[in-house]
Design a protein around this motif. Sequence first.
Motif, PDB file in Angstrom:
ATOM      1  N   TYR A 248      71.854  -4.283 -21.796  1.00  0.00           N
ATOM      2  CA  TYR A 248      70.876  -3.366 -21.198  1.00  0.00           C
ATOM      3  C   TYR A 248      69.620  -4.190 -20.952  1.00  0.00           C
ATOM      4  O   TYR A 248      68.973  -4.654 -21.894  1.00  0.00           O
ATOM      5  CB  TYR A 248      70.624  -2.255 -22.226  1.00  0.00           C
ATOM      6  N   ASN A 249      69.268  -4.422 -19.672  1.00  0.00           N
ATOM      7  CA  ASN A 249      68.140  -5.304 -19.400  1.00  0.00           C
ATOM      8  C   ASN A 249      66.812  -4.544 -19.401  1.00  0.00           C
ATOM      9  O   ASN A 249      66.761  -3.311 -19.515  1.00  0.00           O
ATOM     10  CB  ASN A 249      68.335  -6.058 -18.080  1.00  0.00           C
ATOM     11  N   ALA A 250      65.724  -5.316 -19.279  1.00  0.00           N
ATOM     12  CA  ALA A 250      64.380  -4.730 -19.383  1.00  0.00           C
ATOM     13  C   ALA A 250      64.094  -3.771 -18.237  1.00  0.00           C
ATOM     14  O   ALA A 250      63.402  -2.763 -18.424  1.00  0.00           O
ATOM     15  CB  ALA A 250      63.332  -5.841 -19.408  1.00  0.00           C
ATOM     16  N   ALA A 251      64.613  -4.070 -17.032  1.00  0.00           N
ATOM     17  CA  ALA A 251      64.368  -3.182 -15.895  1.00  0.00           C
ATOM     18  C   ALA A 251      64.987  -1.803 -16.132  1.00  0.00           C
ATOM     19  O   ALA A 251      64.397  -0.781 -15.775  1.00  0.00           O
ATOM     20  CB  ALA A 251      64.934  -3.803 -14.619  1.00  0.00           C
ATOM     21  N   ALA A 252      66.173  -1.767 -16.737  1.00  0.00           N
ATOM     22  CA  ALA A 252      66.788  -0.481 -17.060  1.00  0.00           C
ATOM     23  C   ALA A 252      65.915   0.297 -18.037  1.00  0.00           C
ATOM     24  O   ALA A 252      65.798   1.525 -17.953  1.00  0.00           O
ATOM     25  CB  ALA A 252      68.186  -0.698 -17.636  1.00  0.00           C
ATOM     26  N   GLY A 253      65.281  -0.423 -18.969  1.00  0.00           N
ATOM     27  CA  GLY A 253      64.375   0.241 -19.901  1.00  0.00           C
ATOM     28  C   GLY A 253      63.153   0.814 -19.215  1.00  0.00           C
ATOM     29  O   GLY A 253      62.701   1.916 -19.531  1.00  0.00           O
ATOM     30  N   THR A 256      64.429   4.002 -17.134  1.00  0.00           N
ATOM     31  CA  THR A 256      64.892   5.177 -17.890  1.00  0.00           C
ATOM     32  C   THR A 256      63.994   5.555 -19.050  1.00  0.00           C
ATOM     33  O   THR A 256      64.064   6.679 -19.533  1.00  0.00           O
ATOM     34  CB  THR A 256      66.302   4.925 -18.434  1.00  0.00           C
ATOM     35  N   GLY A 257      63.155   4.621 -19.510  1.00  0.00           N
ATOM     36  CA  GLY A 257      62.318   4.905 -20.671  1.00  0.00           C
ATOM     37  C   GLY A 257      62.989   4.585 -21.990  1.00  0.00           C
ATOM     38  O   GLY A 257      62.329   4.587 -23.035  1.00  0.00           O
ATOM     39  N   TYR A 258      64.288   4.297 -21.977  1.00  0.00           N
ATOM     40  CA  TYR A 258      65.004   3.940 -23.197  1.00  0.00           C
ATOM     41  C   TYR A 258      64.977   2.426 -23.377  1.00  0.00           C
ATOM     42  O   TYR A 258      65.260   1.679 -22.436  1.00  0.00           O
ATOM     43  CB  TYR A 258      66.464   4.410 -23.133  1.00  0.00           C
ATOM     44  N   THR A 259      64.642   1.957 -24.563  1.00  0.00           N
ATOM     45  CA  THR A 259      64.667   0.529 -24.842  1.00  0.00           C
ATOM     46  C   THR A 259      66.090   0.078 -25.126  1.00  0.00           C
ATOM     47  O   THR A 259      67.010   0.899 -25.278  1.00  0.00           O
ATOM     48  CB  THR A 259      63.772   0.205 -26.047  1.00  0.00           C
ATOM     49  N   GLY A 260      66.268  -1.246 -25.205  1.00  0.00           N
ATOM     50  CA  GLY A 260      67.589  -1.768 -25.512  1.00  0.00           C
ATOM     51  C   GLY A 260      68.086  -1.301 -26.862  1.00  0.00           C
ATOM     52  O   GLY A 260      69.281  -1.023 -27.038  1.00  0.00           O
ATOM     53  N   LYS A 261      67.178  -1.175 -27.839  1.00  0.00           N
ATOM     54  CA  LYS A 261      67.584  -0.700 -29.161  1.00  0.00           C
ATOM     55  C   LYS A 261      68.047   0.750 -29.107  1.00  0.00           C
ATOM     56  O   LYS A 261      68.962   1.155 -29.830  1.00  0.00           O
ATOM     57  CB  LYS A 261      66.396  -0.841 -30.131  1.00  0.00           C
ATOM     58  N   ASP A 262      67.414   1.526 -28.212  1.00  0.00           N
ATOM     59  CA  ASP A 262      67.822   2.938 -28.082  1.00  0.00           C
ATOM     60  C   ASP A 262      69.178   3.071 -27.401  1.00  0.00           C
ATOM     61  O   ASP A 262      69.914   4.023 -27.675  1.00  0.00           O
ATOM     62  CB  ASP A 262      66.780   3.716 -27.259  1.00  0.00           C
ATOM     63  N   LEU A 271      74.113   9.467 -22.895  1.00  0.00           N
ATOM     64  CA  LEU A 271      72.718   9.114 -22.636  1.00  0.00           C
ATOM     65  C   LEU A 271      72.298   9.514 -21.223  1.00  0.00           C
ATOM     66  O   LEU A 271      71.191  10.027 -21.016  1.00  0.00           O
ATOM     67  CB  LEU A 271      72.536   7.607 -22.836  1.00  0.00           C
ATOM     68  N   PHE A 272      73.185   9.319 -20.252  1.00  0.00           N
ATOM     69  CA  PHE A 272      72.911   9.672 -18.856  1.00  0.00           C
ATOM     70  C   PHE A 272      74.084  10.491 -18.324  1.00  0.00           C
ATOM     71  O   PHE A 272      74.988   9.941 -17.675  1.00  0.00           O
ATOM     72  CB  PHE A 272      72.708   8.413 -18.003  1.00  0.00           C
ATOM     73  N   PRO A 273      74.102  11.778 -18.596  1.00  0.00           N
ATOM     74  CA  PRO A 273      75.273  12.596 -18.244  1.00  0.00           C
ATOM     75  C   PRO A 273      75.497  12.741 -16.741  1.00  0.00           C
ATOM     76  O   PRO A 273      76.607  13.071 -16.329  1.00  0.00           O
ATOM     77  CB  PRO A 273      74.955  13.951 -18.894  1.00  0.00           C
ATOM     78  N   ASN A 274      74.488  12.510 -15.917  1.00  0.00           N
ATOM     79  CA  ASN A 274      74.657  12.688 -14.474  1.00  0.00           C
ATOM     80  C   ASN A 274      75.375  11.525 -13.799  1.00  0.00           C
ATOM     81  O   ASN A 274      75.781  11.636 -12.640  1.00  0.00           O
ATOM     82  CB  ASN A 274      73.289  12.890 -13.802  1.00  0.00           C
ATOM     83  N   LEU A 275      75.515  10.404 -14.501  1.00  0.00           N
ATOM     84  CA  LEU A 275      76.200   9.262 -13.905  1.00  0.00           C
ATOM     85  C   LEU A 275      77.693   9.551 -13.785  1.00  0.00           C
ATOM     86  O   LEU A 275      78.345   9.939 -14.761  1.00  0.00           O
ATOM     87  CB  LEU A 275      75.996   8.009 -14.754  1.00  0.00           C
ATOM     88  N   GLN A 276      78.220   9.364 -12.610  1.00  0.00           N
ATOM     89  CA  GLN A 276      79.650   9.564 -12.357  1.00  0.00           C
ATOM     90  C   GLN A 276      80.306   8.198 -12.219  1.00  0.00           C
ATOM     91  O   GLN A 276      80.105   7.504 -11.222  1.00  0.00           O
ATOM     92  CB  GLN A 276      79.847  10.397 -11.082  1.00  0.00           C
ATOM     93  N   LEU A 277      81.102   7.817 -13.222  1.00  0.00           N
ATOM     94  CA  LEU A 277      81.702   6.486 -13.252  1.00  0.00           C
ATOM     95  C   LEU A 277      83.224   6.517 -13.153  1.00  0.00           C
ATOM     96  O   LEU A 277      83.888   5.523 -13.457  1.00  0.00           O
ATOM     97  CB  LEU A 277      81.304   5.761 -14.554  1.00  0.00           C
ATOM     98  N   LYS A 290      64.419  10.893 -17.761  1.00  0.00           N
ATOM     99  CA  LYS A 290      63.951   9.787 -18.582  1.00  0.00           C
ATOM    100  C   LYS A 290      63.820  10.224 -20.040  1.00  0.00           C
ATOM    101  O   LYS A 290      63.999  11.390 -20.380  1.00  0.00           O
ATOM    102  CB  LYS A 290      62.611   9.269 -18.059  1.00  0.00           C
ATOM    103  N   LYS A 291      63.479   9.266 -20.895  1.00  0.00           N
ATOM    104  CA  LYS A 291      63.369   9.557 -22.317  1.00  0.00           C
ATOM    105  C   LYS A 291      62.280  10.574 -22.601  1.00  0.00           C
ATOM    106  O   LYS A 291      62.416  11.417 -23.494  1.00  0.00           O
ATOM    107  CB  LYS A 291      63.094   8.262 -23.084  1.00  0.00           C
TER     108      LYS A 291
END
Length: 570
Positions: A248-253, A256-262, A271-277, A290-291
């Motif tokens: 999880y890189n810094a840009a994703a943090g 989304t507001g979530y840090t890598g530790k989160d 964490l992101f239920p709207n993502l369709q994978l 966001k967080k």
Amino acid sequence: MSDRETVGGNLFKRQPRMDNNDQLRHHILWLLLIRVIFFTLLIGITVLLGSLGTPVILPSDVTILAFLAILFIFSIGSSAILQKQNLNLKRFGKIQFIGDAFFAALLVYGTGCSQSIFTPVFILPVIAGGLIMCRKGGLMAAAAATLFYGTVLILEYHSIVPAYMTAGGWLPGHDLLKAANLFAIYGITFFITALLGGTLAAKLKTTEEALSKTSIEFDRLSQLYKQIFDDIATGIITVDEQGNITSYNAAAGRITGYTGKDAVGKSITRLFPNLQLERKTSRQVIDLQKKDGTMIRAGYSFSRLNLPPDPTTEASVQDHCKVITLQDISTVERMEKRMRKAEKMAAIGELSASIAHDFRNPLAAISGSAQLLVMENEDKDDADKSLSKIIYREAGRMATTITEFLQFARPAPMHAEWFALQRIAEEAINSSAIIQAACEEGAVQIKIPDNTDVYGDRQQLQTVLVHLLENALIFSEPNKKYVRMQAEEEERDGASVLYLAVIDQGCGITPEIHKKIFEPFYSTRENGTGLGLAIVSQIVELHNGTIEVESTPGNGCTLRVILPLPSYER
């Protein structure tokens, strides 16, 4: 690259690399330690076996302790000398190999010469020399071991042996052929061992150099990957076959507001239920929470993560690992909306400007005709005179509105120059009947220093002053009809700027309409066109300036225009 790195939630520890001198120093130090341990264990085990009845040839306890003492003193002194930084390590290492061969010769000489059980000890310095200094070191140690062993055989042949050995019934060997045979066998063994050890050491050194080069390249690639992974503006998230976040890189943090530790180790769908994978499609857009609970518009795409094959994992399981790219497109969508609105307004403006331009000629004819009617009916006191004045007044108002509209829809190009601000303020007052009348009544106060200059288009900035002063006077209450205009130069973020403020004592502006007052066609006056402040905003933006609004309902309003001033000499 630091010794400790965090990449995607994983902690890597890297040992600092040693140069060639440090490695050689380290190896010699290990040789000294092994020498002490090896000789001590050999003699200790032999003494123990002798005490249990095993027939072995050993000197007295005092001689053994003296031998070990000399060995310890030589090793400790060598380790102390080894700490010197300017020491010739290769020469020092050769001395140590010769010393090991010498101690092995003493041990063999004192425990039976050609019949000693410790003769294979000569192999130790030969192997050590080959491993530490490759082929040259091994051959030198082999030569020293061969010479020392030959010396022991010569001394035995001439019966120059310790007395305790003959007193115990031991007989020295006087067979020259046998001594020569032993010398040849062990000498050849020493040199073959040296050649084999040196060859293996050379290959090991070559392998270490290749491994070190590969490690350096890997470190560079790892650093490059980490820098790209951390500095890229696009959020990058990887998930394993179970859908858990693995990196999880810094840009994703930031997005989304979530840090890598989160995030690392958590389920991506939780964490992101709207993502369709589940189904691979083109780039998709979702509302992402966001967080802190705020919603943003995010665009994302994903693909299979091509990991190196793992023999312990099934290929079908590896196919479920994914890499997700994420971007905050809220700003982009707002810009697209503004662009579409600007394009729409531009099209409407062009059309409206053409229509307004066509209206000017008939309107001028109406206005001229109305003026003639007013002049002809000047001596009359009837309805015709009143109607003529109304037609003339309203035609003039329409002409003013059309002029303002054309000025907004088709702004004139800027011709910038330096000029005195006070003079332009005087021209603005003289060009407006409203401002001129207010000045005669003392309702307008101009506080502009004589040496204040401004850089811009003279005509356009005069228009700005006219609109600001007229707007302030119109919205001032009758008993508080007092407007002040002041200007001053200041430093802002290392650059010179001009602050031009128009302050009134009117009813003020409510916070709800702060942003609306500069929109075209927005007006709180019944007969207002809503173009005055829109033209002001347009001209200020053309001059790369900004407008600040300070107002409290019931306590007046301050409109502050901030214009940049070039740094070169005026």
